[in-house]
Design an enzyme around this catalytic site. Structure first.
Site, PDB file in Angstrom:
ATOM      1  N   LYS A 157      24.416  -4.762   3.733  1.00  7.63           N
ATOM      2  CA  LYS A 157      25.268  -5.925   4.049  1.00  7.63           C
ATOM      3  C   LYS A 157      26.701  -5.723   3.571  1.00  7.63           C
ATOM      4  O   LYS A 157      27.624  -6.264   4.153  1.00  7.63           O
ATOM      5  CB  LYS A 157      24.652  -7.221   3.504  1.00  7.63           C
ATOM      6  N   LYS A 197      15.931  -2.407  12.671  1.00  5.51           N
ATOM      7  CA  LYS A 197      15.147  -3.640  12.594  1.00  5.51           C
ATOM      8  C   LYS A 197      15.743  -4.711  13.502  1.00  5.51           C
ATOM      9  O   LYS A 197      16.964  -4.787  13.653  1.00  5.51           O
ATOM     10  CB  LYS A 197      15.126  -4.071  11.119  1.00  5.51           C
ATOM     11  N   LYS A 201      18.151 -11.256  13.040  1.00  9.54           N
ATOM     12  CA  LYS A 201      18.630 -12.550  13.543  1.00  9.54           C
ATOM     13  C   LYS A 201      20.113 -12.549  13.801  1.00  9.54           C
ATOM     14  O   LYS A 201      20.603 -13.207  14.698  1.00  9.54           O
ATOM     15  CB  LYS A 201      18.387 -13.622  12.470  1.00  9.54           C
TER      16      LYS A 201
END
Ligand code: ATP
Ligand code: LTN
Length: 327
Positions: free
Chosen positions: A110, A192, A195
């Protein structure tokens, strides 16, 4: 057993979140004492537009209910409505080493993706997650594979605290499904499904319309072999088989046999139809819940009160152990 899990209100709940986490929550709530939270304090680690965060919190709560999470069986609530999360997070942060947090894969990922906003919350995020779990004397935490490392840290923190201050926390176990723990992006089967992916075609939301679901599966990236078989060398078709199996209930082996001789085009249509059909009641219930905000607020409030009651007992015990004077 006491079960705890959470999901951040970012983007829309995807079929990855559903297969990796929510589907297991539905099974676990039948026979256990469960708490499921909308982790909006976690979502703050990346920049949010306040009005959108608020709306999305309602939307996620409605999606929880539409999936079948039942406020009569489980405690469903919004993290920020239970202030004990922040209280315990601070205490735990004083028994966490910075080196432990800097090693976290999600922090590194992140930070790379949000170079202009590497805030302290992004680093201390796993401490808040540990607080979520430990507040409720959780035995089992059903999550996808990406959360395994955070669970290991939670266990380390619980053990460290217990050793330093005497037996206080239950040391939780992760519960990661054997199949579907990492559903991958429809556009990049090596990554992955996430969202917050900006590519709309990469993810399928549990409230996408049937048309949109069909389109996304038809565009899914596969390889050129055109044989429907599960293998590590063919992540695209393997991912589709995993999704198909999760929504149809049919095993991967049996699906491979049934689709033998068929091409990827046919299989993509079958996966799309299976997913769209399975999600059609979720979509309908979602619309009904969203039309009744007062009811959503009532359930949210009730959930927060129940969670807060349990959490305050843990906090009182923790404060006593660490030498805080009683209030
Ligand atoms: P974001 O993109 O905002 O980081 P996310 O899609 O990773 O979000 P989270 O809110 O972090 O979703 O995760 C909620 C739950 O869903 C967690 O238990 C997580 O392990 C699980 N999960 C997330 N993505 C997947 C996936 N692709 N496959 C299986 N499980 C997943
Ligand atoms: N960090 C989790 C969401 C989450 C969670 C939790 C999961 C927040 N608190 C407690 C399990 C238990 C994630 O999926 N990113």
């Amino acid at each position: 057993m006491r079960i705890y899990s959470g999901i951040q209100p970012t983007g829309c709940i995807t079929i990855g979140n559903y297969i990796g986490a929510v589907k297991n929550w539905l099974e676990l709530q039948e026979e256990n004492e469960c708490l499921f939270a909308i982790a909006n304090q976690h979502a703050m680690t990346v920049r949010q537009v306040p009005q959108e965060l608020r709306e999305r919190t309602y939307s996620f709560f409605a999606q929880f209910l539409a999936c079948g999470l039942d406020p009569e069986k489980s405690i469903l609530y919004v993290q920020s409505n239970v202030p004990q999360h922040s209280e315990l997070a601070w205490i735990l942060s004083c028994t966490t080493y910075i080196g432990e947090l800097e090693r976290m894969t999600q922090f590194k990922d992140k930070s790379r993706k949000n170079e202009d906003n590497i805030n302290a919350g992004l680093l201390t995020y796993p401490v808040l997650m540990a607080a979520d779990i430990l507040l409720f004397k959780t035995d089992l935490v059903p999550v996808g594979k990406d959360q395994k490392q955070h669970l290991e840290l939670t266990r380390d923190l619980a053990i460290r605290f217990n050793n330093r201050y005497g037996d206080t926390f239950v040391v939780p176990e992760p519960y990661i499904p054997k199949q579907g723990a990492k559903i991958t992006s429809l556009q990049n089967p090596l990554e992955k499904m996430s969202k917050s992916d900006k590519d709309q075609n990469a993810t399928v939301s549990i409230i996408d319309s049937a048309d949109v679901i069909m389109k996304k599966f038809k565009r899914a990236v596969t390889d050129s072999e055109n044989r429907i078989a599960f293998s590590e060398e063919k992540p695209g078709i393997s991912n589709l088989l995993t999704i198909y199996s999760a929504f149809s209930g049919e095993s991967i082996e049996s699906a491979e046999r049934r689709f033998e001789g068929k091409g990827y085009g046919d299989f993509k249509i079958a996966v799309g139809e299976t997913v769209a059909d399975a999600l059609s009641p979720v979509r309908e219930k979602y619309a009904a819940y969203m039309a009744d905000k007062a009811e959503l607020e009532r359930i949210m409030k009730e959930g927060a009160e129940k969670a807060s009651r349990i959490a305050s007992r843990t906090i009182a015990k923790v404060k006593k152990k660490i030498g805080f004077v009683s209030d």
